[in-house]
Enzyme design. Sequence first.
Site, PDB file in Angstrom:
ATOM      1  N   PRO A   1       0.817  -1.334   0.013  1.00  0.00           N
ATOM      2  CA  PRO A   1       0.017  -0.096  -0.139  1.00  0.00           C
ATOM      3  C   PRO A   1       0.862   1.222  -0.192  1.00  0.00           C
ATOM      4  O   PRO A   1       1.990   1.325   0.660  1.00  0.00           O
ATOM      5  CB  PRO A   1      -0.905  -0.072   1.272  1.00  0.00           C
ATOM      6  CG  PRO A   1      -0.804  -1.522   1.544  1.00  0.00           C
ATOM      7  CD  PRO A   1       0.525  -1.804   1.312  1.00  0.00           C
ATOM      8  N   GLU A   2       0.375   2.288  -0.934  1.00  0.00           N
ATOM      9  CA  GLU A   2       1.269   3.527  -0.653  1.00  0.00           C
ATOM     10  C   GLU A   2       0.462   4.421   0.112  1.00  0.00           C
ATOM     11  O   GLU A   2      -0.716   4.206   0.905  1.00  0.00           O
ATOM     12  CB  GLU A   2       1.182   3.962  -2.160  1.00  0.00           C
ATOM     13  CG  GLU A   2       1.895   3.009  -3.027  1.00  0.00           C
ATOM     14  CD  GLU A   2       2.155   3.270  -4.621  1.00  0.00           C
ATOM     15  OE1 GLU A   2       2.104   4.820  -4.941  1.00  0.00           O
ATOM     16  OE2 GLU A   2       2.387   2.669  -5.376  1.00  0.00           O
TER      17      GLU A   2
ATOM     18  N   LYS B   1       4.446   5.443   4.780  1.00  0.00           N
ATOM     19  CA  LYS B   1       3.557   4.008   4.816  1.00  0.00           C
ATOM     20  C   LYS B   1       3.517   3.234   6.104  1.00  0.00           C
ATOM     21  O   LYS B   1       3.389   2.371   6.311  1.00  0.00           O
ATOM     22  CB  LYS B   1       4.170   3.282   3.775  1.00  0.00           C
ATOM     23  CG  LYS B   1       4.309   3.878   2.390  1.00  0.00           C
ATOM     24  CD  LYS B   1       5.096   3.057   1.330  1.00  0.00           C
ATOM     25  CE  LYS B   1       5.320   3.410   0.069  1.00  0.00           C
ATOM     26  NZ  LYS B   1       5.866   2.625  -1.048  1.00  0.00           N
TER      27      LYS B   1
ATOM     28  N   ARG C   1      11.553  -1.716 -10.975  1.00  0.00           N
ATOM     29  CA  ARG C   1      10.090  -1.654 -10.762  1.00  0.00           C
ATOM     30  C   ARG C   1       9.322  -1.443 -12.105  1.00  0.00           C
ATOM     31  O   ARG C   1       9.999  -0.652 -12.723  1.00  0.00           O
ATOM     32  CB  ARG C   1       9.560  -0.842  -9.744  1.00  0.00           C
ATOM     33  CG  ARG C   1      10.149  -1.089  -8.156  1.00  0.00           C
ATOM     34  CD  ARG C   1       9.595  -2.266  -7.713  1.00  0.00           C
ATOM     35  NE  ARG C   1       8.204  -2.109  -7.234  1.00  0.00           N
ATOM     36  CZ  ARG C   1       7.549  -1.254  -6.285  1.00  0.00           C
ATOM     37  NH1 ARG C   1       8.546  -0.822  -5.305  1.00  0.00           N
ATOM     38  NH2 ARG C   1       6.241  -1.277  -6.128  1.00  0.00           N
TER      39      ARG C   1
END
Length: 270
Positions: free
Chosen positions: A2-3, A53, A260
């Site tokens: 999750p960001e 985060k 990424r």
Amino acid sequence: MPEGPEVRRQADRLHAVLADQKAERVFFAFPELAEAAEALTGRRVESVSARGKAMLTTFEGGRVVYTHNQLYGRWYVRKVGGEVRTRRQLRFEVQTSTHRALLFSASTIEVLLEGELDHHPFISRLGPDPLSDPVQAIEARFKDVRFAGRRLAQLLLEQEFVAGLGNYLRSEILHHARIAPTRRPKELSSPELRRLAKSTYLMCNRSYELGGITRPPSEAKRMKAAGQPRWKYRHYVFGRARGRCPRCEEAIRKDTLAGRRLYWCSNCQA
């Protein structure tokens, strides 16, 4: 993982059910935290907040439970008596007279004193948070000589640069700002730096307000009403390698940068 916007929304949800409530039960799966669980049981939960985060659950008496979901952690909220059907392992639970907040699968859980937060190895290194700090603080970060020579594709993933950013926000910020991921802050003009800072602020706050959507709300609503799936109306470019740029209709590229996947338009972001 999750960001920042997702973590902040989850913190808000937990705060709504836990804040100002007495913890009837506190549970940690880790034996070394058993004593802390006993000490926190019976104390009032003061707040649940997010730092990038990470999440902080603050109890009266100055104790703070620091948690980070990493890749697999997940929070659930249930009314007392309600169960969670999952194969995940429970790591942390706070139960009040009405609700249960349960964290599964997370591996990073610490109990700290409030005064220790500023010296915590993760918290102390965090950059400005677009959900808490003004756009000017973000623009100053892009102008900071410590980061000026780094490629944006890598920089926008580092929490000490700007807190809460992650993979989908990286792609969306760069596309919205019309900046190529291979460029460096020192190569950008002042108007470009200002635009990039504003895009960082806007994409993060829009995602927070709309539950992960980075397109304008009116546009997302129109596309949803037309029957388009969420993956199409959620983002401008992220996850849309077979689609077209919403700005110029060029094919959206998918590259691997800083380890990424990154999506961008080589025409708009030239």
